[in-house]
Design an enzyme around this catalytic site. Sequence first.
Site, PDB file in Angstrom:
ATOM      1  N   LYS A 116      94.927  12.750  94.656  1.00 58.82           N
ATOM      2  CA  LYS A 116      94.286  12.372  93.414  1.00 58.82           C
ATOM      3  C   LYS A 116      93.576  13.641  92.539  1.00 58.82           C
ATOM      4  O   LYS A 116      92.558  14.042  93.065  1.00 58.82           O
ATOM      5  CB  LYS A 116      93.178  11.172  93.455  1.00 58.82           C
ATOM      6  CG  LYS A 116      92.920  10.459  92.014  1.00 58.82           C
ATOM      7  CD  LYS A 116      91.903   9.705  92.173  1.00 58.82           C
ATOM      8  CE  LYS A 116      90.611  10.439  91.634  1.00 58.82           C
ATOM      9  NZ  LYS A 116      90.397  10.870  90.274  1.00 58.82           N
TER      10      LYS A 116
ATOM     11  N   GLY B  87      83.933  18.197  94.839  1.00 58.56           N
ATOM     12  CA  GLY B  87      83.271  17.400  93.581  1.00 58.56           C
ATOM     13  C   GLY B  87      81.617  17.491  93.619  1.00 58.56           C
ATOM     14  O   GLY B  87      80.984  18.206  94.513  1.00 58.56           O
TER      15      GLY B  87
ATOM     16  N   THR C  81      78.804  12.229  94.608  1.00 57.16           N
ATOM     17  CA  THR C  81      80.038  11.454  94.879  1.00 57.16           C
ATOM     18  C   THR C  81      80.448  11.840  96.547  1.00 57.16           C
ATOM     19  O   THR C  81      80.658  10.917  97.317  1.00 57.16           O
ATOM     20  CB  THR C  81      81.217  12.277  94.096  1.00 57.16           C
ATOM     21  OG1 THR C  81      80.734  12.138  92.922  1.00 57.16           O
ATOM     22  CG2 THR C  81      82.355  11.307  94.507  1.00 57.16           C
TER      23      THR C  81
ATOM     24  N   GLU D 100      83.449  19.760  99.919  1.00 54.36           N
ATOM     25  CA  GLU D 100      82.983  20.898  99.159  1.00 54.36           C
ATOM     26  C   GLU D 100      82.185  20.331  97.792  1.00 54.36           C
ATOM     27  O   GLU D 100      82.692  19.973  97.052  1.00 54.36           O
ATOM     28  CB  GLU D 100      84.231  21.636  98.715  1.00 54.36           C
ATOM     29  CG  GLU D 100      84.888  22.410  99.872  1.00 54.36           C
ATOM     30  CD  GLU D 100      84.299  23.296 100.777  1.00 54.36           C
ATOM     31  OE1 GLU D 100      83.403  23.861 100.342  1.00 54.36           O
ATOM     32  OE2 GLU D 100      84.695  23.206 101.931  1.00 54.36           O
TER      33      GLU D 100
HETATM   34  O1  TXE Z   1      82.553  14.766  89.508  1.00 53.72           O
HETATM   35  P1  TXE Z   1      82.951  13.789  90.658  1.00 53.72           P
HETATM   36  P2  TXE Z   1      82.226  14.618  88.078  1.00 53.72           P
HETATM   37  C1  TXE Z   1      79.499  18.512  89.811  1.00 53.72           C
HETATM   38  C2  TXE Z   1      78.923  19.107  88.700  1.00 53.72           C
HETATM   39  C3  TXE Z   1      79.232  18.052  87.818  1.00 53.72           C
HETATM   40  C4  TXE Z   1      78.910  16.809  88.710  1.00 53.72           C
HETATM   41  C5  TXE Z   1      79.498  15.332  88.379  1.00 53.72           C
HETATM   42  O2  TXE Z   1      77.434  19.153  88.671  1.00 53.72           O
HETATM   43  O3  TXE Z   1      78.352  17.910  86.712  1.00 53.72           O
HETATM   44  O4  TXE Z   1      79.496  17.263  90.031  1.00 53.72           O
HETATM   45  O5  TXE Z   1      81.007  15.737  87.862  1.00 53.72           O
HETATM   46  C6  TXE Z   1      86.625  11.765  92.084  1.00 53.72           C
HETATM   47  N1  TXE Z   1      85.535   7.941  95.563  1.00 53.72           N
HETATM   48  N2  TXE Z   1      80.734  19.025  90.147  1.00 53.72           N
HETATM   49  O6  TXE Z   1      81.304  13.269  87.862  1.00 53.72           O
HETATM   50  O7  TXE Z   1      82.802  12.282  90.117  1.00 53.72           O
HETATM   51  C7  TXE Z   1      86.783  11.879  90.827  1.00 53.72           C
HETATM   52  O8  TXE Z   1      87.613  11.139  90.169  1.00 53.72           O
HETATM   53  C8  TXE Z   1      86.325   8.696  95.607  1.00 53.72           C
HETATM   54  C9  TXE Z   1      80.852  20.093  91.133  1.00 53.72           C
HETATM   55  O9  TXE Z   1      83.420  14.875  87.196  1.00 53.72           O
HETATM   56  O10 TXE Z   1      82.151  14.093  92.004  1.00 53.72           O
HETATM   57  C10 TXE Z   1      87.405  13.427  90.729  1.00 53.72           C
HETATM   58  O11 TXE Z   1      88.818  13.373  91.267  1.00 53.72           O
HETATM   59  N3  TXE Z   1      86.550   9.865  94.702  1.00 53.72           N
HETATM   60  C11 TXE Z   1      82.125  20.400  91.667  1.00 53.72           C
HETATM   61  C12 TXE Z   1      86.491  13.840  91.926  1.00 53.72           C
HETATM   62  O12 TXE Z   1      86.082  12.980  92.841  1.00 53.72           O
HETATM   63  C13 TXE Z   1      85.692   9.701  93.630  1.00 53.72           C
HETATM   64  C14 TXE Z   1      83.354  20.257  90.699  1.00 53.72           C
HETATM   65  C15 TXE Z   1      85.251  14.662  91.485  1.00 53.72           C
HETATM   66  O13 TXE Z   1      84.638  13.886  90.702  1.00 53.72           O
HETATM   67  C16 TXE Z   1      84.669   8.940  93.478  1.00 53.72           C
HETATM   68  C17 TXE Z   1      83.360  19.066  89.851  1.00 53.72           C
HETATM   69  C18 TXE Z   1      84.643   7.940  94.588  1.00 53.72           C
HETATM   70  N4  TXE Z   1      83.793   6.979  94.884  1.00 53.72           N
HETATM   71  C19 TXE Z   1      81.743  18.680  89.622  1.00 53.72           C
HETATM   72  N5  TXE Z   1      84.018   9.254  92.452  1.00 53.72           N
HETATM   73  C20 TXE Z   1      82.515  21.540  92.526  1.00 53.72           C
HETATM   74  N6  TXE Z   1      81.896  21.541  93.743  1.00 53.72           N
HETATM   75  O14 TXE Z   1      83.114  22.400  92.273  1.00 53.72           O
HETATM   76  C21 TXE Z   1      84.558  10.223  92.068  1.00 53.72           C
HETATM   77  N7  TXE Z   1      85.889  10.457  92.642  1.00 53.72           N
END
Ligand code: TXE
Length: 480
Positions: free
Chosen positions: A173, A226, A230, A248
Amino acid sequence: MNIKNYINGEFVNPIKNQWIDNYNPSIGEVYGKIPNSSEEDVEKAYQAAKNAFPSWSKTTLNERSAILSKISFLIKDKLEFLAKAESKDNGKPLTLAKAVDIPRASSNFQFFANAITQFASEAHESVGLNAVNLTLRHPIGVVGCISPWNLPLYLFTWKIAPAIAAGNCVVAKPSEVTPMTAFLLGEICNEAGLPKGVLNIVHGLGSTTGQAIVSHPNIKAISFTGGTSTGARIARIAAPMFKKLSLELGGKNPNIIFADCDYDKMLETTVKSSFANQGQICLCGSRIFVEESIFDRFKVDFIKKVSNLKVGIPVDPETNVGALVSKSHLEKVNSYIAIAEAEGGEILFGGHEVNVEGGENGYYLQPTIIEVKSNKCKLNQEEIFGPVVTIMSFKNEEEALTLANDVPYGLSATLWTNDLNRTMTMTQEIQAGIVWVNTWLMRDLRTPFGGIKSSGVGREGGFEALRFFSEPKNICIEYK
Ligand code: TXE
């Protein structure tokens, strides 16, 4: 344009016919819809992956390698097309998508096409006991890959390529915020002759589709990139099912600058490590620490360089800083700028939204430099993940180390110095999975990638990724 799920080699609508808007952040407008897939869609993808597994896991390494190489070639061949799609979906400058995102997606497949042919099992001879141990590495089965929005195709393929190279079948996904290039990858996989069901891509929200992947009892490993919260949520669901997890997560990386560094190179690179991809890279050096003796000089030069960055529409080749990925993310980043002032931080440059010609409703923010008085402030402790950096001075190595390590995160760090002893002592003491010295974001795909502390568990890259996506089995044979 409506995006569809890619299941068993076919493009299909979500079973419940529920959809989410897809935005072009550079103009702030909806330009398509994506499925908000339900548990039923994930189950359908799982079944396709499960059915494909017996045959895919038995393909020879040469066959697998050839298909991965073909995917790599096709991504490179469609570079212009994919880069435009990525830039439109994410808001990043087209030049960046062309130079970094899409070439790296192609390299990910080529790298693992090669790596799988060199991935050796181990043997241990139990000398004197007439026994030999073989360690075989078998694919896990069906695995889940969940990726974020900041480097969409780059990070999606970084997980998928090693997963399928190791003989697994995948339910993947991409982020619902940037689904487009993952959708386009399905077509490429078909064209490359990837057998049906080896890769299945379901689109949707994290709380529905993502959660369904993580909760699926027979998806035995999850590779996730992410946000830290999360990641913690995923770990809570996956742990009681004893799933293998690679997480990560976020970073709050120090960029430590000593007076003895190559100043011009440092300055040039620091502009990039602060604001590349609008600061939306988990490896960005968002906390800049500068040795006292050059602090004032650095401030003047850094502000000057940053003020030359052009904030503009992503398709403009002159643009250095594009749009942030979404309205809600822009609001999050803005909220930290507001906190800065309340915490006694001084905005040295930026801090405001930008009205960009041709992108009047887009999500643009000036690159922002904030001088802070203490590393304990929110701006230095929490991941902002936007074009905002803080700067502070330090007196000596000891203080620099304390400041660098005094955060919950431990992903990467950058050190600027020409002193060998300092390099050796500090790189060993800095709490991070990756430390760059006199460079930033230089990546050799064979090296382990990942963080410590709240930046996650596990490592990606090279054989580490192939180890993650395989299950070792020890076979002990005694002979006469
Ligand atoms: O990330 P999410 P978001 C950080 C950055 C950002 C914050 C939130 O600080 O402001 O995270 O970003 C999926 N079960 N990073 O809200 O939600 C979601 O659909 C399974 C750092 O966009 O963590 C997406 O595909 N999956 C980071 C993925 O997780 C779930 C890069 C990441 O989304 C889920 C991005 C669940 N319960 C944001 N909830 C890095 N480390 O590079 C969400 N997802």
